[in-house]
Design an enzyme around this catalytic site. Structure first.
Site, PDB file in Angstrom:
ATOM      1  N   LYS A  57       4.251 -13.515  -5.431  1.00 54.99           N
ATOM      2  CA  LYS A  57       3.581 -14.793  -5.712  1.00 54.99           C
ATOM      3  C   LYS A  57       3.463 -15.051  -7.209  1.00 54.99           C
ATOM      4  CE  LYS A  57      -0.970 -16.873  -4.796  1.00 54.99           C
ATOM      5  NZ  LYS A  57      -2.310 -16.595  -4.253  1.00 54.99           N
ATOM      6  N   TYR A 102     -12.119  -3.520  -3.128  1.00 54.58           N
ATOM      7  CA  TYR A 102     -10.661  -3.266  -3.179  1.00 54.58           C
ATOM      8  C   TYR A 102     -10.253  -2.237  -2.132  1.00 54.58           C
ATOM      9  CZ  TYR A 102      -6.417  -0.803  -4.636  1.00 54.58           C
ATOM     10  OH  TYR A 102      -5.194  -0.165  -4.648  1.00 54.58           O
ATOM     11  N   ALA A 110      -0.427  -6.786  -3.608  1.00 53.70           N
ATOM     12  CA  ALA A 110      -1.869  -6.661  -3.356  1.00 53.70           C
ATOM     13  C   ALA A 110      -2.615  -7.120  -4.596  1.00 53.70           C
ATOM     14  CB  ALA A 110      -2.237  -5.203  -3.059  1.00 53.70           C
ATOM     15  N   ILE A 154       2.353 -13.707   0.336  1.00 54.70           N
ATOM     16  CA  ILE A 154       2.461 -12.934   1.584  1.00 54.70           C
ATOM     17  C   ILE A 154       1.573 -13.506   2.686  1.00 54.70           C
ATOM     18  CG2 ILE A 154       3.288 -10.729   0.665  1.00 54.70           C
ATOM     19  CD1 ILE A 154       0.318  -9.761   0.745  1.00 54.70           C
ATOM     20  N   THR A 198      -3.445   3.393  -1.009  1.00 53.74           N
ATOM     21  CA  THR A 198      -4.068   4.104  -2.121  1.00 53.74           C
ATOM     22  C   THR A 198      -4.931   5.266  -1.632  1.00 53.74           C
ATOM     23  OG1 THR A 198      -5.731   3.831  -3.853  1.00 53.74           O
ATOM     24  CG2 THR A 198      -5.908   2.337  -2.009  1.00 53.74           C
ATOM     25  N   ASP A 199      -5.162   6.225  -2.511  1.00 48.43           N
ATOM     26  CA  ASP A 199      -6.060   7.336  -2.156  1.00 48.43           C
ATOM     27  C   ASP A 199      -7.520   6.870  -2.100  1.00 48.43           C
ATOM     28  OD1 ASP A 199      -6.506   6.979  -4.889  1.00 48.43           O
ATOM     29  OD2 ASP A 199      -6.139   9.065  -5.443  1.00 48.43           O
ATOM     30  N   GLU A 200      -7.810   5.685  -2.653  1.00 41.93           N
ATOM     31  CA  GLU A 200      -9.208   5.230  -2.721  1.00 41.93           C
ATOM     32  C   GLU A 200      -9.803   4.976  -1.335  1.00 41.93           C
ATOM     33  OE1 GLU A 200     -10.224   2.373  -5.669  1.00 41.93           O
ATOM     34  OE2 GLU A 200      -8.823   3.201  -7.127  1.00 41.93           O
ATOM     35  N   LYS A 206      -7.969  -2.473   1.272  1.00 41.12           N
ATOM     36  CA  LYS A 206      -6.769  -1.650   1.489  1.00 41.12           C
ATOM     37  C   LYS A 206      -6.915  -0.850   2.779  1.00 41.12           C
ATOM     38  CE  LYS A 206      -3.546  -1.101  -0.752  1.00 41.12           C
ATOM     39  NZ  LYS A 206      -2.235  -1.829  -0.853  1.00 41.12           N
ATOM     40  N   ILE A 232       3.950  -1.168 -10.140  1.00 41.16           N
ATOM     41  CA  ILE A 232       4.741  -0.175  -9.395  1.00 41.16           C
ATOM     42  C   ILE A 232       5.973  -0.848  -8.797  1.00 41.16           C
ATOM     43  CG2 ILE A 232       4.701   1.516  -7.510  1.00 41.16           C
ATOM     44  CD1 ILE A 232       1.645   1.686  -7.876  1.00 41.16           C
TER      45      ILE A 232
HETATM   46  P1  NAD Z   1      -0.181  -4.871  -9.547  1.00 41.87           P
HETATM   47  O1  NAD Z   1      -1.497  -5.573  -9.522  1.00 41.87           O
HETATM   48  O2  NAD Z   1       0.380  -4.436 -10.840  1.00 41.87           O
HETATM   49  O3  NAD Z   1       0.915  -5.799  -8.861  1.00 41.87           O
HETATM   50  C1  NAD Z   1       0.673  -6.518  -7.687  1.00 41.87           C
HETATM   51  C2  NAD Z   1       1.841  -7.482  -7.450  1.00 41.87           C
HETATM   52  O4  NAD Z   1       1.582  -8.166  -6.220  1.00 41.87           O
HETATM   53  C3  NAD Z   1       1.972  -8.549  -8.537  1.00 41.87           C
HETATM   54  O5  NAD Z   1       3.326  -8.714  -8.881  1.00 41.87           O
HETATM   55  C4  NAD Z   1       1.427  -9.805  -7.883  1.00 41.87           C
HETATM   56  O6  NAD Z   1       2.011 -11.000  -8.377  1.00 41.87           O
HETATM   57  C5  NAD Z   1       1.784  -9.562  -6.430  1.00 41.87           C
HETATM   58  N1  NAD Z   1       0.915 -10.298  -5.505  1.00 41.87           N
HETATM   59  C6  NAD Z   1      -0.458 -10.332  -5.513  1.00 41.87           C
HETATM   60  N2  NAD Z   1      -0.889 -11.141  -4.533  1.00 41.87           N
HETATM   61  C7  NAD Z   1       0.205 -11.596  -3.876  1.00 41.87           C
HETATM   62  C8  NAD Z   1       0.402 -12.447  -2.761  1.00 41.87           C
HETATM   63  N3  NAD Z   1      -0.628 -13.018  -2.122  1.00 41.87           N
HETATM   64  N4  NAD Z   1       1.668 -12.682  -2.344  1.00 41.87           N
HETATM   65  C9  NAD Z   1       2.731 -12.123  -2.983  1.00 41.87           C
HETATM   66  N5  NAD Z   1       2.603 -11.333  -4.055  1.00 41.87           N
HETATM   67  C10 NAD Z   1       1.368 -11.056  -4.493  1.00 41.87           C
HETATM   68  O7  NAD Z   1      -0.330  -3.663  -8.529  1.00 41.87           O
HETATM   69  P2  NAD Z   1       0.272  -2.180  -8.626  1.00 41.87           P
HETATM   70  O8  NAD Z   1      -0.618  -1.358  -9.460  1.00 41.87           O
HETATM   71  O9  NAD Z   1       1.723  -2.260  -8.906  1.00 41.87           O
HETATM   72  O10 NAD Z   1       0.049  -1.721  -7.108  1.00 41.87           O
HETATM   73  C11 NAD Z   1       1.037  -1.999  -6.125  1.00 41.87           C
HETATM   74  C12 NAD Z   1       0.571  -1.458  -4.793  1.00 41.87           C
HETATM   75  O11 NAD Z   1       0.366  -0.054  -4.890  1.00 41.87           O
HETATM   76  C13 NAD Z   1      -0.758  -2.042  -4.317  1.00 41.87           C
HETATM   77  O12 NAD Z   1      -0.667  -2.230  -2.937  1.00 41.87           O
HETATM   78  C14 NAD Z   1      -1.776  -0.981  -4.668  1.00 41.87           C
HETATM   79  O13 NAD Z   1      -2.857  -1.012  -3.769  1.00 41.87           O
HETATM   80  C15 NAD Z   1      -0.952   0.278  -4.492  1.00 41.87           C
HETATM   81  N6  NAD Z   1      -1.359   1.429  -5.321  1.00 41.87           N
HETATM   82  C16 NAD Z   1      -1.502   1.299  -6.686  1.00 41.87           C
HETATM   83  C17 NAD Z   1      -1.820   2.410  -7.459  1.00 41.87           C
HETATM   84  C18 NAD Z   1      -1.948   2.333  -8.962  1.00 41.87           C
HETATM   85  O14 NAD Z   1      -2.370   3.305  -9.584  1.00 41.87           O
HETATM   86  N7  NAD Z   1      -1.603   1.224  -9.598  1.00 41.87           N
HETATM   87  C19 NAD Z   1      -2.013   3.644  -6.835  1.00 41.87           C
HETATM   88  C20 NAD Z   1      -1.892   3.739  -5.440  1.00 41.87           C
HETATM   89  C21 NAD Z   1      -1.544   2.619  -4.698  1.00 41.87           C
HETATM   90  O1  DAU Z   2      -6.367   5.842  -7.136  1.00 42.88           O
HETATM   91  C1  DAU Z   2      -5.432   4.818  -7.008  1.00 42.88           C
HETATM   92  C2  DAU Z   2      -5.977   3.560  -7.638  1.00 42.88           C
HETATM   93  O2  DAU Z   2      -5.940   3.752  -9.043  1.00 42.88           O
HETATM   94  C3  DAU Z   2      -5.198   2.309  -7.248  1.00 42.88           C
HETATM   95  O3  DAU Z   2      -5.317   2.109  -5.874  1.00 42.88           O
HETATM   96  C4  DAU Z   2      -5.720   1.091  -8.003  1.00 42.88           C
HETATM   97  O4  DAU Z   2      -4.923  -0.034  -7.716  1.00 42.88           O
HETATM   98  C5  DAU Z   2      -5.654   1.385  -9.487  1.00 42.88           C
HETATM   99  O5  DAU Z   2      -6.193   0.309 -10.214  1.00 42.88           O
HETATM  100  C6  DAU Z   2      -6.401   2.681  -9.822  1.00 42.88           C
HETATM  101  O6  DAU Z   2      -7.834   2.509  -9.635  1.00 42.88           O
HETATM  102  P1  DAU Z   2      -8.912   3.070 -10.702  1.00 42.88           P
HETATM  103  O7  DAU Z   2     -10.133   2.281 -10.551  1.00 42.88           O
HETATM  104  O8  DAU Z   2      -8.991   4.550 -10.626  1.00 42.88           O
HETATM  105  O9  DAU Z   2      -8.122   2.704 -12.077  1.00 42.88           O
HETATM  106  P2  DAU Z   2      -8.621   2.085 -13.471  1.00 42.88           P
HETATM  107  O10 DAU Z   2      -7.463   2.188 -14.413  1.00 42.88           O
HETATM  108  O11 DAU Z   2      -9.282   0.774 -13.293  1.00 42.88           O
HETATM  109  O12 DAU Z   2      -9.740   3.138 -13.929  1.00 42.88           O
HETATM  110  C7  DAU Z   2      -9.445   4.508 -14.102  1.00 42.88           C
HETATM  111  C8  DAU Z   2     -10.749   5.203 -14.459  1.00 42.88           C
HETATM  112  O13 DAU Z   2     -11.172   4.774 -15.770  1.00 42.88           O
HETATM  113  C9  DAU Z   2     -11.899   4.874 -13.538  1.00 42.88           C
HETATM  114  O14 DAU Z   2     -12.722   6.011 -13.375  1.00 42.88           O
HETATM  115  C10 DAU Z   2     -12.683   3.775 -14.276  1.00 42.88           C
HETATM  116  C11 DAU Z   2     -12.454   4.152 -15.731  1.00 42.88           C
HETATM  117  N1  DAU Z   2     -12.427   2.998 -16.677  1.00 42.88           N
HETATM  118  C12 DAU Z   2     -11.576   1.974 -16.409  1.00 42.88           C
HETATM  119  C13 DAU Z   2     -11.497   0.888 -17.257  1.00 42.88           C
HETATM  120  C14 DAU Z   2     -10.579  -0.263 -16.964  1.00 42.88           C
HETATM  121  C15 DAU Z   2     -13.200   3.008 -17.814  1.00 42.88           C
HETATM  122  O15 DAU Z   2     -13.960   3.972 -18.076  1.00 42.88           O
HETATM  123  N2  DAU Z   2     -13.143   1.922 -18.661  1.00 42.88           N
HETATM  124  C16 DAU Z   2     -12.323   0.862 -18.410  1.00 42.88           C
HETATM  125  O16 DAU Z   2     -12.334  -0.107 -19.219  1.00 42.88           O
END
Ligand code: NAD
Ligand code: DAU
Length: 380
Positions: free
Chosen positions: A38, A186, A87, A64, A137-139, A190, A16
């Site tokens: 990082k 996780y 994160a 961080i 996150t919504d989680e 958060k 993101i």
């Molecule tokens: P990501 O895992 O793709 O990226 C995380 C980034 O943080 C990476 O670039 C990593 O190098 C950096 N990082 C990790 N530890 C660090 C540290 N100690 N110091 C500095 N940098 C560090 O994550 P994402 O999916 O882009 O999520 C970004 C944020 O949004 C997170 O806080 C996550 O909880 C939140 N979020 C994600 C989703 C989703 O669906 N991916 C949804 C809702 C909220």
């Molecule tokens: O809701 C927001 C969250 O969405 C973020 O905060 C998290 O950072 C992000 O990783 C995501 O969490 P989920 O656990 O929902 O995402 P993931 O892509 O890991 O999994 C999506 C759904 O698919 C979940 O119900 C688990 C399932 N899954 C996932 C993987 C990786 C499978 O069935 N098989 C898989 O191999």
């Protein structure tokens, strides 16, 4: 060059984060954008190739959790805004290694908060014009029940939700006033970081804002998460490990729509408020996976559905949350945001991007990735 504002975006090399950095660097040439990351396994500077030479962009490799470095950077650069995305973000990894999640997500957030507080407090104008924006996150809200397995008409209507598939799998949604009930290490980490952010506002007056977003999808997502992992597996005709029965529901939002919301809330969100951000777009995993298979097959010129036999039901994720569904009416009503893309459009763009960027995929899946993949799936 004199900049109007200087903003640190943490985690800007992640999924993101790179979209947020790109949006801010391009849209606000008058701001200096410092991407502080990082570069863990999830961070990749190749995600930002197109903007790395822009005069208002700077990359700083830092953790961080390293308070001294952050504090000094804030002083040296006169930072007045922080958008905090860094994160550990993958639920499955948190189940295997909860300590890293507490360290980065809780202690890392605390070290940023403390650095911001000490630096801004020392200035004559103090909090004036400052903002600490925490992305969550919504989680943290836990899981909703899946009371309507066939799906019902949801009470929302947006451009995005005029999609053919417009269903809710229950009548309850996550709203900003719900109590926190995280289930995974996780989401517990958060949740804890969200509490620290609010505590810094309530105790010291730090100008904070928190948003809780649903599942994002789109380009540059690390292929440990469902959508990019499965697109890559379908392409290479590898098994698709569906957890449990594939009945879990997630609310999907195109990542650039999240980045737009972040821009809006950073500038116009009210201090101390929380805003939920979601796609109004619930899908059962198994239905989504079938859409992915059909889309990849079609774009690769295979007969649609030819790869359905890759679906492989595996042991469920421990503590697997059943349903997430965000109500982002507050954000819609107060700030006028809504998702811009219908899911069909977003998924087509996303699949195309991964198929067109095999080199990116090969780079991020080289090194330790295969070991991670084998460890994660060998006993399922
Ligand atoms: P990501 O895992 O793709 O990226 C995380 C980034 O943080 C990476 O670039 C990593 O190098 C950096 N990082 C990790 N530890 C660090 C540290 N100690 N110091 C500095 N940098 C560090 O994550 P994402 O999916 O882009 O999520 C970004 C944020 O949004 C997170 O806080 C996550 O909880 C939140 N979020 C994600 C989703 C989703 O669906 N991916 C949804 C809702 C909220
Ligand atoms: O809701 C927001 C969250 O969405 C973020 O905060 C998290 O950072 C992000 O990783 C995501 O969490 P989920 O656990 O929902 O995402 P993931 O892509 O890991 O999994 C999506 C759904 O698919 C979940 O119900 C688990 C399932 N899954 C996932 C993987 C990786 C499978 O069935 N098989 C898989 O191999």
């Amino acid at each position: 060059m004199n900049f109007k504002r200087t903003i640190i975006i943490t985690g800007g090399a992640g999924f993101i984060g790179n979209h947020v950095v790109r949006l801010f660097v391009n849209k606000y040439p008058e701001y200096k954008i410092i991407n502080l990351d990082k570069l863990t396994y999830a961070g990749n500077l190749a995600n930002l190739k197109d903007i790395e030479d822009k005069p208002n962009y700077k990359f700083v490799k830092a953790d961080i959790c390293d308070f001294e470095t952050i504090y000094k950077l804030m002083q040296d650069e006169h930072v007045d805004g922080i958008i905090h995305l860094a994160a550990e973000s993958h639920v499955d990894r948190s189940i295997k290694d909860p300590f890293t999640f507490a360290q980065t997500n809780v202690m890392g957030t605390l070290s940023l908060l403390q650095a911001a507080k000490l630096y801004w407090e020392s200035l004559p104008e103090k909090w004036e014009g400052k903002r600490f924006y925490h992305i969550s996150t919504d989680e943290v809200y836990g899981a909703l029940e899946l009371t309507d397995p066939e799906g019902i008409m949801p009470p929302f209507s947006t451009k995005a939700s005029s999609s053919k598939h417009h269903l809710a799998y229950g009548s309850k949604f996550f709203t900003e006033d719900l109590k926190y009930q995280p289930h995974s290490p996780y989401s517990a980490a958060k949740a804890s970081s969200d509490h620290f952010v609010r505590a810094f506002h309530d105790t010291y007056g730090l100008p904070t804002v928190v948003t809780n977003c649903s599942n994002n999808y789109g380009p540059y997502q690390f292929p440990e998460k469902l959508i990019p992992l499965f697109i890559n597996n379908i392409r290479h005709r590898k098994p698709l490990p569906v957890y449990g029965k594939g009945e879990n529901v997630r609310d999907w939002l195109y990542v650039e729509d999240h980045a737009r919301a972040i821009d809006l809330i950073f500038h116009e969100g009210k201090i101390a408020e929380t805003y939920n951000i979601g796609g109004f777009n619930e899908w059962k995993n198994i239905d989504l996976i079938k859409v992915l298979i059909n889309t990849v097959d079609r774009l690769l010129g295979r007969p649609e559905g030819a790869d359905m036999d890759l679906i492989t039901y595996v042991t469920d994720r421990a503590g697997h949350d059943l349903r997430y569904a965000i109500d982002s009416t507050k954000l819609q009503k107060e700030l006028g945001w809504e998702p811009s893309l219908q899911f069909e459009e977003g998924i087509e763009k996303t699949v195309r991007w991964y198929l067109d960027n095999q080199e990116w995929m090969d780079n991020v899946t080289s090194g330790d990735y295969q070991k991670y993949y084998d460890d994660m799936y060998k006993n399922r």
